[in-house]
Write a protein that holds these residues in place. Structure first.
Motif, PDB file in Angstrom:
ATOM      1  N   GLY A 200       0.820  -1.192   0.000  1.00  0.00           N
ATOM      2  CA  GLY A 200       0.000   0.000   0.000  1.00  0.00           C
ATOM      3  C   GLY A 200       0.863   1.255   0.000  1.00  0.00           C
ATOM      4  N   ILE A 201       0.239   2.375  -0.326  1.00  0.00           N
ATOM      5  CA  ILE A 201       0.967   3.646  -0.391  1.00  0.00           C
ATOM      6  C   ILE A 201       0.019   4.783  -0.051  1.00  0.00           C
ATOM      7  N   GLY A 202       0.543   5.812   0.566  1.00  0.00           N
ATOM      8  CA  GLY A 202      -0.254   6.983   0.929  1.00  0.00           C
ATOM      9  C   GLY A 202       0.666   7.990   1.582  1.00  0.00           C
ATOM     10  N   LEU A 203       0.437   8.265   2.871  1.00  0.00           N
ATOM     11  CA  LEU A 203       1.348   9.113   3.629  1.00  0.00           C
ATOM     12  C   LEU A 203       2.599   8.342   4.039  1.00  0.00           C
ATOM     13  N   SER A 204       2.564   7.016   3.889  1.00  0.00           N
ATOM     14  CA  SER A 204       3.749   6.167   4.000  1.00  0.00           C
ATOM     15  C   SER A 204       4.004   5.554   2.633  1.00  0.00           C
ATOM     16  N   THR A 205       5.271   5.307   2.330  1.00  0.00           N
ATOM     17  CA  THR A 205       5.582   4.660   1.059  1.00  0.00           C
ATOM     18  C   THR A 205       5.180   3.194   1.087  1.00  0.00           C
ATOM     19  N   HIS A 206       5.336   2.552   2.249  1.00  0.00           N
ATOM     20  CA  HIS A 206       4.962   1.154   2.420  1.00  0.00           C
ATOM     21  C   HIS A 206       3.974   1.042   3.571  1.00  0.00           C
ATOM     22  N   GLU A 207       2.783   0.569   3.290  1.00  0.00           N
ATOM     23  CA  GLU A 207       1.745   0.389   4.290  1.00  0.00           C
ATOM     24  C   GLU A 207       0.782  -0.679   3.803  1.00  0.00           C
ATOM     25  N   GLU A 208      -0.176  -1.065   4.635  1.00  0.00           N
ATOM     26  CA  GLU A 208      -1.214  -1.983   4.179  1.00  0.00           C
ATOM     27  C   GLU A 208      -2.024  -1.326   3.056  1.00  0.00           C
ATOM     28  N   PRO A 209      -2.520  -2.135   2.099  1.00  0.00           N
ATOM     29  CA  PRO A 209      -2.446  -3.595   2.037  1.00  0.00           C
ATOM     30  C   PRO A 209      -1.135  -4.082   1.418  1.00  0.00           C
ATOM     31  N   PHE A 210      -0.517  -5.094   2.065  1.00  0.00           N
ATOM     32  CA  PHE A 210       0.667  -5.724   1.510  1.00  0.00           C
ATOM     33  C   PHE A 210       0.200  -6.864   0.611  1.00  0.00           C
ATOM     34  N   ILE A 211       0.589  -6.794  -0.651  1.00  0.00           N
ATOM     35  CA  ILE A 211       0.119  -7.750  -1.661  1.00  0.00           C
ATOM     36  C   ILE A 211       1.073  -8.942  -1.635  1.00  0.00           C
ATOM     37  N   MET A 212       0.723  -9.923  -0.831  1.00  0.00           N
ATOM     38  CA  MET A 212       1.634 -11.030  -0.586  1.00  0.00           C
ATOM     39  C   MET A 212       0.880 -12.288  -0.183  1.00  0.00           C
ATOM     40  N   GLU A 213       1.549 -13.394  -0.347  1.00  0.00           N
ATOM     41  CA  GLU A 213       0.997 -14.676   0.050  1.00  0.00           C
ATOM     42  C   GLU A 213       0.654 -14.664   1.536  1.00  0.00           C
ATOM     43  N   GLY A 214      -0.504 -15.218   1.870  1.00  0.00           N
ATOM     44  CA  GLY A 214      -0.910 -15.299   3.266  1.00  0.00           C
ATOM     45  C   GLY A 214      -1.705 -14.111   3.761  1.00  0.00           C
ATOM     46  N   ASN A 215      -1.766 -13.016   2.999  1.00  0.00           N
ATOM     47  CA  ASN A 215      -2.548 -11.853   3.418  1.00  0.00           C
ATOM     48  C   ASN A 215      -3.937 -11.963   2.805  1.00  0.00           C
ATOM     49  N   ASP A 216      -4.894 -12.415   3.598  1.00  0.00           N
ATOM     50  CA  ASP A 216      -6.255 -12.629   3.120  1.00  0.00           C
ATOM     51  C   ASP A 216      -7.134 -11.390   3.261  1.00  0.00           C
ATOM     52  N   LEU A 217      -6.503 -10.232   3.431  1.00  0.00           N
ATOM     53  CA  LEU A 217      -7.251  -8.976   3.506  1.00  0.00           C
ATOM     54  C   LEU A 217      -8.058  -8.778   2.237  1.00  0.00           C
ATOM     55  N   ALA A 218      -9.347  -8.565   2.386  1.00  0.00           N
ATOM     56  CA  ALA A 218     -10.207  -8.305   1.226  1.00  0.00           C
ATOM     57  C   ALA A 218      -9.975  -6.879   0.738  1.00  0.00           C
ATOM     58  N   LEU A 219      -9.714  -6.738  -0.538  1.00  0.00           N
ATOM     59  CA  LEU A 219      -9.456  -5.427  -1.117  1.00  0.00           C
ATOM     60  C   LEU A 219     -10.768  -4.678  -1.334  1.00  0.00           C
ATOM     61  N   GLU A 220     -10.744  -3.368  -1.077  1.00  0.00           N
ATOM     62  CA  GLU A 220     -11.950  -2.556  -1.143  1.00  0.00           C
ATOM     63  C   GLU A 220     -11.708  -1.313  -1.984  1.00  0.00           C
TER      64      GLU A 220
END
Length: 375
Positions: free
Chosen positions: A312-332
């Protein structure tokens, strides 16, 4: 940060209200947010008090307050904080700011959410004052708030995407045989500052250096036909970041590059395009990662794709959502993240292709439009 710009006070008032509601819905009695991106998101202030405590305190009910050294109060007032219903509590060296922070927070606090920028010395002092409370990261407690970008944020990320595209447009003319990676990088730094207020990073990885995903740049001399990974990013005055990677060939003629590089790049480009096409609400972060990984593995390059697909990106360069194996976060809808698969052949060459995308109600918008073919 310096030379920052902020949104209107109404935006921060709405965010504070949303954070308070989200915390209350999760049974959190108190939010303690240190300086950094989360503090800036909720207040508009990028103040830094170094080792001294500055903390935004959001109770489950009522108005929030900020505890900060008196030396920094003026800087905080320069942000929209002075227009919000937020009490400012200054403290002097020798006083106990942790007691100030908890004054009025109520008795019997059961659950406290801590901002990730609070360092251990601050956390331990809060825990000493609240020994019976349970603690969790505010990053996760407020994940929906932080990861779903509003229209104002998307507009800034769109500006950031255009800004870094403008820099990439000038890269081919910089990649000339006989120049060093460092010489190219210094030119890129100047170009980034023409479009941004801060340089975040510059990677110029030529030939075997490109096989190191986090190589920066060196005095290595570029040779005709060599692949070069160029990953660059900067910060706008609003604090929002750009991040985009393209892979080039010195001199611009891909036919002069190694044949295995040419073959692998076709695989990489197809994998990245498939992942972009699959980016829509309802997919999970792991789904997008799996699409790139399966396509690259099917072509025999799976062992050479050594990192996650994105972040993910915003006010941080690296933040959630992390697009990786094991991350079952539903994208919105409103989530913004990179899609950046890579293939790295140690001792020979590397390649990466990265775009920032933001999810729409039925798909995605790519915030980067720089050409994706090798130039």
């Amino acid at each position: 940060m310096t030379d920052t710009q902020t949104f209107s006070a109404d935006v921060y008032a709405q965010r504070l209200h949303a954070a308070q509601k989200a915390a209350a819905d999760k049974g959190i009695d108190l939010l303690l947010i240190g300086t950094g991106p989360d503090f800036a998101y909720l207040t508009g202030s990028w103040v830094s008090s170094h080792e001294r405590l500055t903390v935004l305190v959001v109770p489950q009910q009522g108005n929030a307050w900020i505890v900060a050294p008196n030396t920094d109060i003026t800087d905080i007032k320069a942000a929209p904080v002075d227009e919000l219903d937020v009490e400012l509590r200054g403290w002097n060296d020798g006083e106990n700011p942790y007691e100030f922070a908890l004054r009025g927070a109520g008795d019997g606090l059961g659950k406290v959410a801590l901002g990730q920028s609070l360092t251990a010395d601050h956390v331990l002092r809060f825990q000493a004052l609240l020994p019976h409370a349970s603690y969790e990261l505010a990053t996760y407690a407020l994940a929906e708030l932080f990861t779903r970008k509003d229209e104002a944020e998307i507009a800034e990320l769109r500006k950031a995407g255009h800004a870094i595209d403008a820099v990439h447009a000038q890269v081919p003319q910089l990649l000339q045989a006989g120049r060093t990676e460092a010489e190219v990088a210094h030119e890129l730094e100047k170009l980034i500052l023409q479009e941004h207020s801060v340089i975040d990073f510059v990677i110029v990885g030529s030939g075997p250096n490109g096989a190191n995903p986090h190589h920066s740049f060196s005095d290595r001399v570029l040779a005709e036909g060599e692949p070069v990974v160029v990953d660059i990013g900067g910060t706008l005055p609003s604090g929002y970041h750009s991040d985009c990677t393209r892979t080039y060939v010195v001199g611009g003629d891909i036919s002069k590059a190694p044949q295995d590089f040419q073959d692998a790049y076709a695989v990489l480009a197809d994998a990245q395009a498939a992942a972009r096409a699959a980016a829509h609400p309802g997919s999970t972060a792991a789904d997008i990662d799996a699409i790139t990984r399966q396509a690259i593995s099917a072509a025999g390059w799976g062992d050479y794709f050594v990192h996650r697909t994105g972040h993910g990106i915003g006010l941080s360069t690296h933040e959630e959502p992390f697009i990786m194996e094991g991350n079952d976060l539903a994208l919105e809808e409103g989530m913004a993240f990179s899609i950046e698969p890579g293939i790295y052949l140690e001792g020979k060459w590397g390649m990466r292709l990265e775009d920032i995308v933001v999810l729409t109600n039925d798909g995605y918008e790519s915030l980067n439009q720089a050409p994706r073919d090798v130039r």
